[in-house]
Write a protein that holds these residues in place. Sequence first.
Motif, PDB file in Angstrom:
ATOM      1  N   PHE A  70      22.494 -24.385 -42.776  1.00 41.94           N
ATOM      2  CA  PHE A  70      23.813 -23.980 -43.263  1.00 41.94           C
ATOM      3  C   PHE A  70      23.720 -23.289 -44.624  1.00 41.94           C
ATOM      4  N   LYS A  71      22.745 -23.680 -45.442  1.00 39.62           N
ATOM      5  CA  LYS A  71      22.549 -22.987 -46.725  1.00 39.62           C
ATOM      6  C   LYS A  71      22.201 -21.523 -46.489  1.00 39.62           C
ATOM      7  N   PHE A 125      22.958 -19.809 -43.841  1.00 40.87           N
ATOM      8  CA  PHE A 125      24.137 -19.170 -43.265  1.00 40.87           C
ATOM      9  C   PHE A 125      25.154 -18.799 -44.352  1.00 40.87           C
ATOM     10  N   ASN A 126      25.324 -19.693 -45.300  1.00 41.05           N
ATOM     11  CA  ASN A 126      26.334 -19.477 -46.346  1.00 41.05           C
ATOM     12  C   ASN A 126      25.978 -18.338 -47.291  1.00 41.05           C
ATOM     13  N   VAL A 127      24.674 -18.052 -47.449  1.00 40.29           N
ATOM     14  CA  VAL A 127      24.269 -16.989 -48.382  1.00 40.29           C
ATOM     15  C   VAL A 127      23.976 -15.672 -47.665  1.00 40.29           C
ATOM     16  N   ARG A 181      26.674 -11.043 -41.474  1.00 38.16           N
ATOM     17  CA  ARG A 181      26.567 -11.890 -40.286  1.00 38.16           C
ATOM     18  C   ARG A 181      26.980 -11.094 -39.049  1.00 38.16           C
ATOM     19  N   SER A 202      24.575 -14.697 -35.386  1.00 38.57           N
ATOM     20  CA  SER A 202      24.559 -15.663 -36.492  1.00 38.57           C
ATOM     21  C   SER A 202      25.504 -16.823 -36.198  1.00 38.57           C
ATOM     22  N   TRP A 203      26.724 -16.494 -35.797  1.00 37.75           N
ATOM     23  CA  TRP A 203      27.698 -17.543 -35.503  1.00 37.75           C
ATOM     24  C   TRP A 203      27.284 -18.347 -34.273  1.00 37.75           C
ATOM     25  N   VAL A 258      24.754 -20.907 -35.233  1.00 39.90           N
ATOM     26  CA  VAL A 258      25.355 -22.050 -35.921  1.00 39.90           C
ATOM     27  C   VAL A 258      26.051 -22.975 -34.918  1.00 39.90           C
ATOM     28  N   LEU A 308      35.100 -24.608 -37.865  1.00 37.05           N
ATOM     29  CA  LEU A 308      34.078 -23.563 -37.905  1.00 37.05           C
ATOM     30  C   LEU A 308      34.498 -22.356 -37.063  1.00 37.05           C
ATOM     31  N   ASN A 361      37.140 -20.289 -38.863  1.00 30.91           N
ATOM     32  CA  ASN A 361      36.526 -19.410 -39.867  1.00 30.91           C
ATOM     33  C   ASN A 361      35.895 -18.184 -39.206  1.00 30.91           C
TER      34      ASN A 361
END
Length: 800
Positions: free
Chosen positions: A307-308, A310-312, A316, A320-321, A324, A340, A343
């Motif tokens: 998740f780190k 993914f967040n940076v 995307r 990518s999604w 996750v 999720l 978002n």
Amino acid sequence: MKSFGISLSLKSKRSLSLIRSLHGHQYQIYRPKSHSQSYHHHLAVGDTATLDEPLAIATNWKSYLLGTQVHGRVFKWGFSNDTFSQNNLIKMYSECGVLSDGLKVFGEMPKRNLVSWTLIISGAVRNGEFEMSLEVYLEMTRAGLLPNEFALGSVLKASTSMGNDVDRLSLCVHCFALKVGMESNSFVGSSLLNLYAKCGIIEAAERVFEDMDYHDVGCWNAMVGGYVQCGLGFEAIRTLSLMKRDGKLMDNITFINALKGCLAMGDLEFGRQIHGIIVKSKIEQSTSLVNALMDTYFKNAKKGTAFKLFNVMQKRDAVSWNTVFAGLSPDVEAREVATLFSNFMLTKIKPNHLTFSILFRLCSDIHQLNLGLQFLSLAFQFGFYGEAHVASSLINMLSRCGAIKMARLAFDGVHFKNIYNWNELISGYNLICDTEALKVFCQLRRLGIEANECTFSCALEACSKTENLRVGRQIHGIIVKYGFSSHGYICSSLVKGYVKLGLLADAFKFLCELEKSDMVLWSTLISASAHQGFPSEAIKFLNCLKEVGGEPDEFMLGSILNGCAVNASHHQTKSVHSLIIKTGYDTNAFVASAVIDAYAKYGDIESARIAFDHSSKYNDIVLCNTMIMAYANHGMVVEAMELFEKIKLANLKPSQATFVSIMSACNHTGLVDQGHALFKSMTLDYGMEPLPDNYGCLVDLLSRNGYLQDAKDIIEQMPLKPWPAIWRSLLTGCRIHGDRELGEQAARELLQLAPENDAAYVFLLRVYLEDGNWDDAAKVREQMMERGVQKSSGFSWIEI
């Protein structure tokens, strides 16, 4: 098309029809209309060079509309006989996915050169017409043209993509490449590497790689990817190390294949090292590469790190999604999935069919059915409902949520069903042990749909669950008739099915009649026999294995011991234990743990202690957990606590199971304060989040010792949703200590989660009868009769 005798496939015709029907829409996707208009106005009379730029733009943009306009100009200006222009048109139509129009241009060409043939071959491969590409290649060679490296590479790619074994044509192409000296060409070489690796002949791929004079990054990537395809993760990592040592250039594909190798090995440490190389190479912002890194961390249970990343991420995409969503655990809260996904919908990225397939798999729980149905409405809205993978995931979700009728409706609503849809429906009926699973299998057979190994395995499972031996033997005959009898997965299913039906002799006979019976089948037979409560027969089969020269492994021995533990068979446990010592498996943690458990279940705690002392002892936490649980079940709390202290002194980190074992010991002797302190130390001293078993152990400890309100507070405040067993623990405590009010509440909660559970009905019935509340007692009895719930009878046995 008279000059070129290859008919368009149905796939090409459908593609052409679809593109023409969506002509204007497709054009809007590629480029704004102003671009084509500007070229339309400026294309006055000129030469072929004038057409090069707009034709190249049409090819790069994949703009079919602009390409047809340029084609019209080519025809109008009289360049329809120019080979160079015609070749560019073929390339443009191929890139736009309209191979049929490219074939028309090719058929009308008065003069074709090698480039013309090569473009048709590569275009057919690009558009998935693999058989056509092979036919065109043969036509080209018959015309007397010498294929170049691009033609050879495309033909080899077609052979690889068709998923067949290395056939004669592939070998001929390889021999031709050797004959003309093209085997060292990087394009041909990488195609050969992919071909042999996909067919599982990795030794041939290695020889091709060694014989090449020059290895570009494509060849190295093909070799790394080939090892991954063959399940050789370590060799893939070793090849990456050789590239780094020799200073070879590495690209995204290199690292993506290497990360797949780490997953094949199950070694996250290599993955972390590759991550470091990626960061050092300054290509960590590549979307596809970060997607691969996230997938690696998710599959190694490093959700936080994934998740780190993914967040940076700076950019995307749908992959990518999807990565996750796929990385979420199956027991994830519906609220987390919904948040999720919300978002995701706020971005400009649209979900694809894989998104909904993954989301349906995440909602395979009765408490998440409502969320799954909301995803279903969105799948309808986006037009993915009829997609085969989405339909399979939907049927799976509805079946696992207990909505088997809705699953059948979803199945019936799919117009073009594939075998995976049928398999999911049969598996869904198997979950409720319904004979309908066999009816679906028979319907599949009547329609002439070709079954695969999964279909037969599901059908055999249905036979064993419904105990339908007659149909099971018929399915066995069909399996033999269609050549699946040597398939390992189906053979294991047959053996399990016969054993579950109690036909151990038939299972053994089937195994002996096989031309080749490997250790997996022997392990299946022995393990299934022990699991079904036949430890004596499992030992006999073990002796038969030794007679034919086979040696038992730790899984066979562990399975037999687990069967002995369930039946409390002391004599058989001793017999197997002696064999374990003789074969040297007494130091194996898995086998030693099973020995300790088997002795403890019988009541021979001294033999369990001796087995523990002769094992690796404090080197494995699983062994220590098993011994602590053995002490706990015998009320030896002092010994259990002493062993727990020795674990800490040996710097062996306890697991959640360790705390379950030691808290169970406290539960047996009523040490509430010590048990509660141990539960708190999990988080305070070891930083571990308690699992459901830990919460269940604490609630049981409090309930049995009269701390009923505290137990109820734990259930209501814990971060997990309550499950039937934890309410049953509280209900048991209420029954012991006579708290009727709290017991009624626990019983109602239990009935909501598990309507078939007899404990809640029995407790309510007893409470109402003792209070003289005959009406409520009668209602409870009626509910039990309506739902077919009966009080479980107690039983016991001894070994003679």
